[in-house]
Motif scaffolding. Structure first.
Motif, PDB file in Angstrom:
ATOM      1  N   ALA A 206       0.832  -1.209   0.000  1.00 32.97           N
ATOM      2  CA  ALA A 206       0.000   0.000   0.000  1.00 32.97           C
ATOM      3  C   ALA A 206       0.865   1.258   0.000  1.00 32.97           C
ATOM      4  N   ASP A 207       1.895   1.279   0.847  1.00 35.32           N
ATOM      5  CA  ASP A 207       2.766   2.456   0.919  1.00 35.32           C
ATOM      6  C   ASP A 207       3.511   2.679  -0.400  1.00 35.32           C
ATOM      7  N   ALA A 208       3.953   1.579  -1.011  1.00 39.37           N
ATOM      8  CA  ALA A 208       4.701   1.698  -2.267  1.00 39.37           C
ATOM      9  C   ALA A 208       3.821   2.274  -3.369  1.00 39.37           C
ATOM     10  N   TYR A 209       2.578   1.812  -3.468  1.00 35.63           N
ATOM     11  CA  TYR A 209       1.687   2.331  -4.504  1.00 35.63           C
ATOM     12  C   TYR A 209       1.212   3.745  -4.185  1.00 35.63           C
ATOM     13  N   ASP A 210       0.994   4.048  -2.906  1.00 36.29           N
ATOM     14  CA  ASP A 210       0.659   5.425  -2.544  1.00 36.29           C
ATOM     15  C   ASP A 210       1.744   6.392  -3.031  1.00 36.29           C
ATOM     16  N   ALA A 211       2.998   5.984  -2.866  1.00 36.04           N
ATOM     17  CA  ALA A 211       4.125   6.865  -3.177  1.00 36.04           C
ATOM     18  C   ALA A 211       4.239   7.175  -4.671  1.00 36.04           C
ATOM     19  N   VAL A 212       3.784   6.251  -5.522  1.00 31.82           N
ATOM     20  CA  VAL A 212       3.964   6.447  -6.973  1.00 31.82           C
ATOM     21  C   VAL A 212       2.632   6.549  -7.705  1.00 31.82           C
ATOM     22  N   ALA A 213       1.549   6.737  -6.974  1.00 25.26           N
ATOM     23  CA  ALA A 213       0.220   6.619  -7.564  1.00 25.26           C
ATOM     24  C   ALA A 213       0.008   7.522  -8.770  1.00 25.26           C
ATOM     25  N   THR A 214       0.393   8.774  -8.661  1.00 25.51           N
ATOM     26  CA  THR A 214       0.166   9.705  -9.768  1.00 25.51           C
ATOM     27  C   THR A 214       0.956   9.306 -11.010  1.00 25.51           C
ATOM     28  N   LEU A 215       2.231   8.961 -10.829  1.00 22.18           N
ATOM     29  CA  LEU A 215       3.048   8.515 -11.957  1.00 22.18           C
ATOM     30  C   LEU A 215       2.521   7.201 -12.536  1.00 22.18           C
ATOM     31  N   TYR A 216       2.119   6.290 -11.651  1.00 27.13           N
ATOM     32  CA  TYR A 216       1.613   4.993 -12.098  1.00 27.13           C
ATOM     33  C   TYR A 216       0.339   5.167 -12.916  1.00 27.13           C
TER      34      TYR A 216
END
Length: 207
Positions: free
Chosen positions: A11-21
């Motif tokens: 969850a933390d990893a995807y939160d950190a890159v969510a906009t770019l992802y």
């Protein structure tokens, strides 16, 4: 007791890159006609039968695609930031924060479940629990669609996914786990990687 620490990491990893992802995958279905064909087959099976959930929906691209195919679909994801993006991008659809292994849904509630590259971050030993949860929330006769990175003859193999550790699965092994959880295979599709992709893609359609 299940070690759920990987859930926080994911969850933390995807939160950190969510906009770019979200920007990276915005056109992810455009050049993959075989992937769209699998989604279309799933949509034809579940359309008009009742609610469907995409579990691990990320920014909502596949959820919206299924909506466009006439499916009554909503999305669930572990990442609150991803859910915020999905809600902003597709305000006509319902998205909720949640974990695929502990869904806030009644038994037999769904007619379809899509896990589109969302079990890839689950440690292999935990995957049966996820399939059991998918089976719990699916009504008898419901359908499950899995998309994942295929191991191409190797055993289950971890790899350096761009966001956080993920696993490639032999398609026969993943199909057996789903069968053990009470599913019956309808069909499968293996797609060779595109020029910019690293691994073969696997798809399983289960009943």
């Amino acid at each position: 007791m299940t070690d759920s620490s990987y859930l926080d990491v994911t969850a933390d990893a995807y939160d950190a890159v969510a906009t770019l992802y979200a920007e990276f995958v915005r056109n992810a279905l455009d050049d993959v006609p075989l992937d769209r064909a699998v989604l279309a087959a799933f949509a034809e099976l579940v359309r008009g039968t009742g609610p469907v959930a995409e579990l691990g929906c990320g920014p909502g691209l596949v959820t919206a695609h299924l909506r466009d195919l006439g499916v009554d679909v909503s999305g669930v994801d572990l990442s609150p930031v991803m859910i915020d993006i999905a809600r902003a991008t597709y305000p006509d659809l319902r998205f909720e924060v949640g974990s695929m292994d502990a869904l806030d849904l009644a038994d037999d509630h769904l007619r379809g479940v899509v896990s589109w590259y969302s079990i890839i971050h689950v440690p292999p030993g935990e995957v049966p629990a996820y399939f059991a949860e998918f089976r719990r929330v699916l009504a008898p006769g419901g359908h499950l669609l899995l998309a994942f990175f295929e191991a191409e003859g190797d055993p289950v193999t971890p790899f350096d996914h761009r966001v956080t550790t993920a696993y490639r699965w032999p398609i026969d092994d993943l199909a057996k786990l789903a069968t053990d959880a009470g599913f019956r295979e309808i069909g499968r599709m293996l797609r060779e990687p595109l020029e910019e992709e690293r691994f073969r893609r696997g798809h399983l359609l289960m009943h």
